[in-house]
Design a protein around this motif. Structure first.
Motif, PDB file in Angstrom:
ATOM      1  N   ALA A   1       0.823  -1.217   0.000  1.00  0.00           N
ATOM      2  CA  ALA A   1       0.000   0.000   0.000  1.00  0.00           C
ATOM      3  C   ALA A   1       0.852   1.260   0.000  1.00  0.00           C
ATOM      4  CB  ALA A   1      -0.958  -0.013   1.178  1.00  0.00           C
TER       5      ALA A   1
ATOM      6  N   ASP B   1      -5.903   3.428  -7.124  1.00  0.00           N
ATOM      7  CA  ASP B   1      -4.950   2.379  -6.779  1.00  0.00           C
ATOM      8  C   ASP B   1      -4.400   1.696  -8.020  1.00  0.00           C
ATOM      9  OD1 ASP B   1      -5.028   1.922  -3.650  1.00  0.00           O
ATOM     10  OD2 ASP B   1      -7.074   2.372  -4.285  1.00  0.00           O
TER      11      ASP B   1
ATOM     12  N   SER C   1      -5.115  -9.515  -5.155  1.00  0.00           N
ATOM     13  CA  SER C   1      -5.841  -9.212  -3.927  1.00  0.00           C
ATOM     14  C   SER C   1      -5.504  -7.821  -3.425  1.00  0.00           C
ATOM     15  CB  SER C   1      -5.495 -10.240  -2.843  1.00  0.00           C
ATOM     16  OG  SER C   1      -5.942 -11.526  -3.221  1.00  0.00           O
ATOM     17  N   PHE C   2      -6.503  -7.205  -2.778  1.00  0.00           N
ATOM     18  CA  PHE C   2      -6.344  -5.881  -2.185  1.00  0.00           C
ATOM     19  C   PHE C   2      -6.836  -5.946  -0.745  1.00  0.00           C
ATOM     20  CE2 PHE C   2      -6.313  -5.444  -6.683  1.00  0.00           C
ATOM     21  CZ  PHE C   2      -5.386  -4.449  -6.933  1.00  0.00           C
TER      22      PHE C   2
ATOM     23  N   VAL D   1      -8.643  -2.857   5.034  1.00  0.00           N
ATOM     24  CA  VAL D   1      -8.509  -1.801   4.035  1.00  0.00           C
ATOM     25  C   VAL D   1      -9.813  -1.013   3.991  1.00  0.00           C
ATOM     26  CG1 VAL D   1      -8.123  -1.291   1.604  1.00  0.00           C
ATOM     27  CG2 VAL D   1      -6.916  -3.201   2.688  1.00  0.00           C
TER      28      VAL D   1
ATOM     29  N   VAL E   1     -10.663   0.871  -1.812  1.00  0.00           N
ATOM     30  CA  VAL E   1      -9.791   0.854  -2.985  1.00  0.00           C
ATOM     31  C   VAL E   1     -10.560   1.496  -4.128  1.00  0.00           C
ATOM     32  CG1 VAL E   1      -8.409  -1.156  -2.340  1.00  0.00           C
ATOM     33  CG2 VAL E   1     -10.521  -1.483  -3.618  1.00  0.00           C
TER      34      VAL E   1
ATOM     35  N   GLU F   1     -10.933  -8.884  -3.919  1.00  0.00           N
ATOM     36  CA  GLU F   1     -10.102  -9.792  -4.690  1.00  0.00           C
ATOM     37  C   GLU F   1     -10.555  -9.711  -6.134  1.00  0.00           C
ATOM     38  OE1 GLU F   1      -7.866 -13.802  -3.632  1.00  0.00           O
ATOM     39  OE2 GLU F   1     -10.045 -14.044  -3.629  1.00  0.00           O
TER      40      GLU F   1
ATOM     41  N   ALA G   1      -0.104  -3.099  -3.792  1.00  0.00           N
ATOM     42  CA  ALA G   1      -1.394  -3.471  -3.212  1.00  0.00           C
ATOM     43  C   ALA G   1      -1.287  -3.555  -1.697  1.00  0.00           C
ATOM     44  CB  ALA G   1      -1.849  -4.814  -3.775  1.00  0.00           C
TER      45      ALA G   1
END
Length: 554
Positions: free
Chosen positions: A119, A187, A307-308, A156, A159, A313, A149
């Motif tokens: 991140a 992002d 993935s975040f 999180v 995003v 995902e 990410a």
């Protein structure tokens, strides 16, 4: 030492080489090739892609000399240094490495960098040694910005992605890319296919509406052709700005190969005169992986998963490499369980990934629309252009055989899997058809809304490729109103459709909802086109339905 500090006076040898480049590549690339007169140059920008919590893929292309035109196979091996820093001035460099630009990879360079913090925003650049650079320093590339990410499983709050598809060089200017590049709140940018188009100049759009000719002028068939077409696109300053501003996560659709491509051929491929389909596909894929900041996945395709944190995902699909040939209309073949749009291995991979995902939101990047579409009663003058956009026969039967409508067993299996395994908050993100849509994905379209919705779908319009008003050559918002009304009347799960605009989407994801903000540009034929917000739709967590939002996310 940047290339702008090098000698700008061209020699006679340089002029001759630039003339040769013109013959091979056309004036756009010849003009850029001439800038490599005094040594290596970075003429196609820089890019990053496929962000991970600890890394990102970096990309560039080195032009070693004026005659090293993309696809030519010419040019000496050139050592390249890449650097990643915590600041744009590169006073805090955190990673550095080397690579070699070779003719065998069309002088493109990739670096899959790991060991970064999650991140986190970074800046990157490349340098190539030049014998004419003062003090022995290398020629520097433009500077790019990228972002890793979030850590796997990390909490999180949100995003945000730019979302684009269908950018035809000849149909207009890439101003949607410029507007996304100007945003500092993304992002990544998702490109859902048709990054390039394969047609001969003047084939699509028609010659009288071509805004700028691409290179090569003929339909692309060979490795050299595909390389040159990719390179032409990457001379666009707005596309370069997009790649320099954000990591791009891309999948391909048909036009990276040929129109309506399937595993064994394409509508726009004639084996007798254009060679074996397998050879063309191999050339297209090689050029794609050389020129795009994309990691090759299973069997050299683009289906993969990113993935975040614990929030989202992203499951990315390849709906061209494994699909069966598009069905003929009227014989029931669209329901044949032996036919597939995904291929068995990919569909099983997708189902397993959706079930196992620990993320709140399951985002599925699909190049063609999964929601069913029936036309209802449309007048003939609207049915023909819509059939062209949607891949239907001119007589207008209510099945789009190039989309999931032409492979109903795959769709039924996937939707049943979502229902049977209680997989919620699945959002399909789609391009392909040059229109913007906001849809529920019904379990049974014929009885919707009495039947349930298993997921939702946001479809973004094209960057430049022709849509309804372009095909009919009428003002936006005129005949499309009739067509959109009829489509929605026959498809209760379709909440909105825009058949005329060009632009992009911005998807904002939080734990509570996923919202797509739709933006349109004022004129695709203007290099200075402005962008404005037009609509927003969201799906609240747990609902599997879309609803209109009053304003874009700020």
């Amino acid at each position: 030492m940047t290339r702008r500090q090098l000698s700008a006076a061209p020699s006679r040898r340089t002029v001759v080489k630039a003339a040769a480049a013109t013959a091979v590549a056309g004036p756009v690339l010849a003009a850029t090739a001439a800038r490599a007169a005094d040594g290596p140059a970075f003429l196609h920008g820089v890019a990053s892609g496929d962000p991970l919590p600890d890394g990102v893929l970096l990309w560039t292309r080195v032009t070693p000399a004026p005659d090293s035109v993309p696809g030519s196979g010419l040019g000496a091996d050139t050592p390249v240094v890449w650097e990643i820093a915590e600041d744009k001035a590169f006073s805090r460099i955190v990673a550095r490495g080397t690579a070699v630009s070779r003719a065998g990879s069309d002088h493109t360079v990739k670096a899959d960098v790991r060991g970064l913090r999650p991140a986190t925003t970074y800046w990157f650049r490349f340098s190539a040694a030049s014998g004419r650079a003062e003090g022995g320093q290398g020629v520097l590339s433009p500077v790019g910005r990228t972002r890793t990410a979030p850590a796997s499983g990390a909490a999180v709050p949100g995003v945000r992605f730019g979302v684009v598809s269908c950018a035809n060089w000849e149909a207009g200017w890439f101003s949607p890319y410029r507007h996304l590049a100007a945003r500092a709140d993304l992002d990544a940018v998702l490109h859902l296919g048709d990054y390039i188009y394969e047609y001969a100049s003047g084939s699509y759009p028609t010659q009288d509406t071509v805004v700028r000719p691409h290179a090569p002028l003929h339909e692309i068939l060979t490795l050299a052709d595909y390389r040159l077409r990719h390179a032409t696109y990457k001379t666009d300053t707005d596309l370069q700005a997009l790649h320099a501003a954000h990591p791009v996560i891309a999948i391909w659709d048909d036009h990276e190969f040929a129109n309506d491509a399937w595993s064994g051929g394409a509508e726009n491929h004639t084996p007798g005169t254009e060679g074996p389909w397998a050879a063309r596909v191999a050339a297209a894929k090689q050029a794609y992986f050389e020129w795009m900041p994309v990691r090759a996945s299973t069997e050299g395709t683009v289906y993969r998963r990113l993935s975040f944190g614990d929030l989202a995902e992203l499951h990315l699909l390849d709906l061209r490499s494994f699909r069966s040939e598009q069905a003929s209309i009227g014989n029931g073949a669209v329901d044949d369980p032996e036919r597939t749009v995904t291929g068995r291995a990919q569909l099983d991979w997708l189902k397993a990934g959706l079930t196992a995902s620990g993320a709140r939101w399951k985002l599925v990047g699909t190049s063609v629309m999964i929601s069913p579409v029936a036309f209802g009663a449309l007048p003939a003058h609207l049915l023909a252009p819509l059939a062209e956009l949607l891949g239907l026969p001119a007589e207008g039967l209510a099945v789009n055989v190039d989309q999931w409508d032409g492979y109903t067993d795959d769709r039924k299996e996937l939707i049943s899997h979502l229902r049977d395994h209680a997989v919620t908050d699945t959002v399909f993100l789609t391009g392909d058809i040059h229109m913007a849509w906001a849809n529920d994905v019904p379990v049974k379209a014929a009885t919707y809304p009495l039947s349930a919705s298993a997921a939702t779908e946001f479809v973004v319009t094209s960057v430049t490729s022709d849509n309804l008003d372009d095909i009919l050559r009428v003002a936006p918002g005129t005949v499309s109103v009739v067509a959109a009304t009829a489509v929605r009347a026959a498809n209760r799960h379709v909440k909105w459709v825009d058949m005329d605009s060009h632009g992009y989407g911005v998807l904002d994801v939080t734990a509570e909802r996923s919202q797509m903000d739709y933006y349109v540009v004022s004129d695709k034929t203007s290099r200075e086109a402005t962008a404005s917000w037009v609509r927003s739709y969201r799906t609240r967590s747990g609902t599997q339905k879309v609803e209109r939002a009053d304003a874009p996310v700020r």
